[in-house]
Design an enzyme around this catalytic site. Structure first.
Site, PDB file in Angstrom:
ATOM      1  N   GLU A 135      -7.016   5.081   7.590  1.00  0.00           N
ATOM      2  CA  GLU A 135      -6.585   6.448   7.268  1.00  0.00           C
ATOM      3  C   GLU A 135      -7.665   7.181   6.478  1.00  0.00           C
ATOM      4  O   GLU A 135      -7.768   8.398   6.536  1.00  0.00           O
ATOM      5  CB  GLU A 135      -5.259   6.428   6.485  1.00  0.00           C
ATOM      6  CG  GLU A 135      -4.102   6.083   7.404  1.00  0.00           C
ATOM      7  CD  GLU A 135      -2.866   5.571   6.690  1.00  0.00           C
ATOM      8  OE1 GLU A 135      -2.806   5.613   5.448  1.00  0.00           O
ATOM      9  OE2 GLU A 135      -1.962   5.105   7.399  1.00  0.00           O
ATOM     10  N   HIS A 145      -9.777   1.519   4.589  1.00  0.00           N
ATOM     11  CA  HIS A 145      -8.526   1.727   5.336  1.00  0.00           C
ATOM     12  C   HIS A 145      -8.765   2.788   6.425  1.00  0.00           C
ATOM     13  O   HIS A 145      -9.431   3.793   6.179  1.00  0.00           O
ATOM     14  CB  HIS A 145      -7.419   2.180   4.386  1.00  0.00           C
ATOM     15  CG  HIS A 145      -6.059   2.094   5.007  1.00  0.00           C
ATOM     16  ND1 HIS A 145      -5.635   3.003   5.951  1.00  0.00           N
ATOM     17  CD2 HIS A 145      -5.058   1.198   4.868  1.00  0.00           C
ATOM     18  CE1 HIS A 145      -4.411   2.676   6.347  1.00  0.00           C
ATOM     19  NE2 HIS A 145      -4.037   1.578   5.701  1.00  0.00           N
ATOM     20  N   SER A 156       2.666  -2.318  10.574  1.00  0.00           N
ATOM     21  CA  SER A 156       4.107  -2.350  10.843  1.00  0.00           C
ATOM     22  C   SER A 156       4.758  -3.699  10.559  1.00  0.00           C
ATOM     23  O   SER A 156       5.631  -4.148  11.308  1.00  0.00           O
ATOM     24  CB  SER A 156       4.388  -1.895  12.283  1.00  0.00           C
ATOM     25  OG  SER A 156       3.936  -0.564  12.456  1.00  0.00           O
ATOM     26  N   LYS A 169       0.068   4.223  -0.310  1.00  0.00           N
ATOM     27  CA  LYS A 169      -0.592   5.428   0.234  1.00  0.00           C
ATOM     28  C   LYS A 169      -0.343   6.600  -0.725  1.00  0.00           C
ATOM     29  O   LYS A 169      -0.370   6.407  -1.929  1.00  0.00           O
ATOM     30  CB  LYS A 169      -0.091   5.716   1.649  1.00  0.00           C
ATOM     31  CG  LYS A 169      -0.152   4.463   2.539  1.00  0.00           C
ATOM     32  CD  LYS A 169       0.059   4.754   3.983  1.00  0.00           C
ATOM     33  CE  LYS A 169       0.082   3.442   4.754  1.00  0.00           C
ATOM     34  NZ  LYS A 169       0.007   3.611   6.172  1.00  0.00           N
ATOM     35  N   ASN A 229       0.871  -1.181   0.000  1.00  0.00           N
ATOM     36  CA  ASN A 229       0.000   0.000   0.000  1.00  0.00           C
ATOM     37  C   ASN A 229       0.904   1.226   0.000  1.00  0.00           C
ATOM     38  O   ASN A 229       1.476   1.579   1.032  1.00  0.00           O
ATOM     39  CB  ASN A 229      -0.896  -0.014   1.247  1.00  0.00           C
ATOM     40  CG  ASN A 229      -1.745   1.243   1.350  1.00  0.00           C
ATOM     41  OD1 ASN A 229      -1.860   1.999   0.384  1.00  0.00           O
ATOM     42  ND2 ASN A 229      -2.339   1.476   2.511  1.00  0.00           N
ATOM     43  N   GLU A 264      -6.230  -4.920  10.522  1.00  0.00           N
ATOM     44  CA  GLU A 264      -5.248  -3.858  10.719  1.00  0.00           C
ATOM     45  C   GLU A 264      -5.527  -3.127  12.024  1.00  0.00           C
ATOM     46  O   GLU A 264      -6.313  -2.155  12.032  1.00  0.00           O
ATOM     47  CB  GLU A 264      -5.356  -2.842   9.588  1.00  0.00           C
ATOM     48  CG  GLU A 264      -5.114  -3.431   8.225  1.00  0.00           C
ATOM     49  CD  GLU A 264      -4.338  -2.461   7.362  1.00  0.00           C
ATOM     50  OE1 GLU A 264      -3.252  -2.826   6.932  1.00  0.00           O
ATOM     51  OE2 GLU A 264      -4.797  -1.335   7.175  1.00  0.00           O
ATOM     52  N   GLY A 299       1.668   2.145  10.822  1.00  0.00           N
ATOM     53  CA  GLY A 299       2.639   3.235  10.702  1.00  0.00           C
ATOM     54  C   GLY A 299       3.284   3.625  12.020  1.00  0.00           C
ATOM     55  O   GLY A 299       3.909   4.685  12.112  1.00  0.00           O
TER      56      GLY A 299
HETATM   57  C1  PEP Z   1      -1.137   0.101   5.945  1.00  0.00           C
HETATM   58  O1  PEP Z   1      -0.966   1.082   5.243  1.00  0.00           O
HETATM   59  O2  PEP Z   1      -2.177  -0.527   5.826  1.00  0.00           O
HETATM   60  C2  PEP Z   1      -0.103  -0.300   6.870  1.00  0.00           C
HETATM   61  C3  PEP Z   1      -0.247  -1.425   7.492  1.00  0.00           C
HETATM   62  O3  PEP Z   1       0.974   0.541   7.033  1.00  0.00           O
HETATM   63  P1  PEP Z   1       2.344   0.202   7.828  1.00  0.00           P
HETATM   64  O4  PEP Z   1       2.874  -1.091   7.255  1.00  0.00           O
HETATM   65  O5  PEP Z   1       3.213   1.354   7.547  1.00  0.00           O
HETATM   66  O6  PEP Z   1       1.982   0.042   9.269  1.00  0.00           O
END
Ligand code: PEP
Length: 253
Positions: free
Chosen positions: A97, A95, A212, A11, A9, A167, A173
């Site tokens: 975000e 998501h 992460s 982003k 992803n 998630e 992040g």
């Molecule tokens: C994500 O964008 O869904 C995500 C898990 O980001 P990260 O790996 O940076 O935590």
């Protein structure tokens, strides 16, 4: 046996020259891996570039959102059919975000999920709890509520050929990943909840983990029986780190 899948992803990151370098790096390292599915979800303007660079590779591409309407006067939106025009196969939906910044409701996400399916896109539905919810011990209730919206309004069979990404919001992040046991326990909970209504949809559904994931924690997370892959944010911006995670997934098959 469910085939593992690793999804990048990006982003809101990228530029034409940087994307080319990154995708070349992905392709070089992933070409030899045949047991795992690989996907990169890019910002909309780079779909054509992803299509051009990846069309004869073992890496599929997708988007990070879509409109719930088929077409019309919706300024700034992008339809499911437009994504199919660029041969997208996947789309990330819900998501955190997006849900946080754009107040996306469960109903909106369910509409988008069905829209994706109607054009043959595989939805990657993100669900997860906040830190406060986990610390209060209500994480399963929160996840159940997020799942039940789709289960009750659209039926459990919608999970055939779909992907759920668990998630935990506190892990996205932050550098703070769920432990393999925490991920396994929640993935098992999700699968069982769907299995009560539709056992074959639950058995074939791929439930991936996001939050992460990095080259050091990937092997242990991906070795858990109900962890069918990973959604990778930050580490997908480095070809070396992303492909190391992909290699870890491929070795667990
Ligand atoms: C994500 O964008 O869904 C995500 C898990 O980001 P990260 O790996 O940076 O935590």
């Amino acid at each position: 046996m469910r085939r593992k899948i690793v999804v990048a992803n990006w982003k809101m990151h990228g530029c034409l020259a940087g994307n080319q370098r990154l995708l070349d790096g992905y392709k070089q390292k992933l070409a030899a891996l045949s047991h795992t599915d690989f996907v990169v979800c890019v910002p909309y303007p780079y779909l054509a570039q992803a299509q051009q660079l990846l069309q004869s590779s073992n890496i599929a591409w997708g988007a990070q959102n879509l409109a719930k309407f088929p077409e019309g006067a919706y300024t700034g939106e992008v339809s499911a059919a437009m994504l199919r025009d660029f041969a997208c196969q996947y789309v990330i939906l819900g998501h955190s975000e997006r849900s946080t910044a754009y107040c996306e409701s469960g109903e909106n996400i369910a509409d988008k999920f069905m829209m994706a399916k109607s054009v043959g896109l595989t939805p990657i539905l993100c669900i997860g709890e906040t830190l406060q919810e986990r610390e209060s011990g209500v994480e399963e209730r929160v996840i159940a509520e997020q799942l039940d919206y789709l289960l009750q309004t659209r039926g459990a069979e919608v999970f055939f050929d779909s992907i759920i990404s668990y998630e935990p919001i506190w892990a996205i992040g932050t550098g703070l990943s769920a432990t393999p046991d925490q991920a396994q326990s929640m993935h098992e909970f999700i699968r069982e909840r769907i299995a009560k209504l539709h056992s074959s949809a639950a058995q074939t559904l791929r439930i991936i983990y996001g939050g992460s994931v990095n080259p050091s924690n990937a092997s242990k997370l991906l070795a858990m029986p109900d962890v069918d892959g990973a959604l990778v944010g930050r580490c997908s911006l480095s070809a070396e780190e992303f492909t190391a995670i992909c290699q870890a997934a491929d070795q667990t098959q």
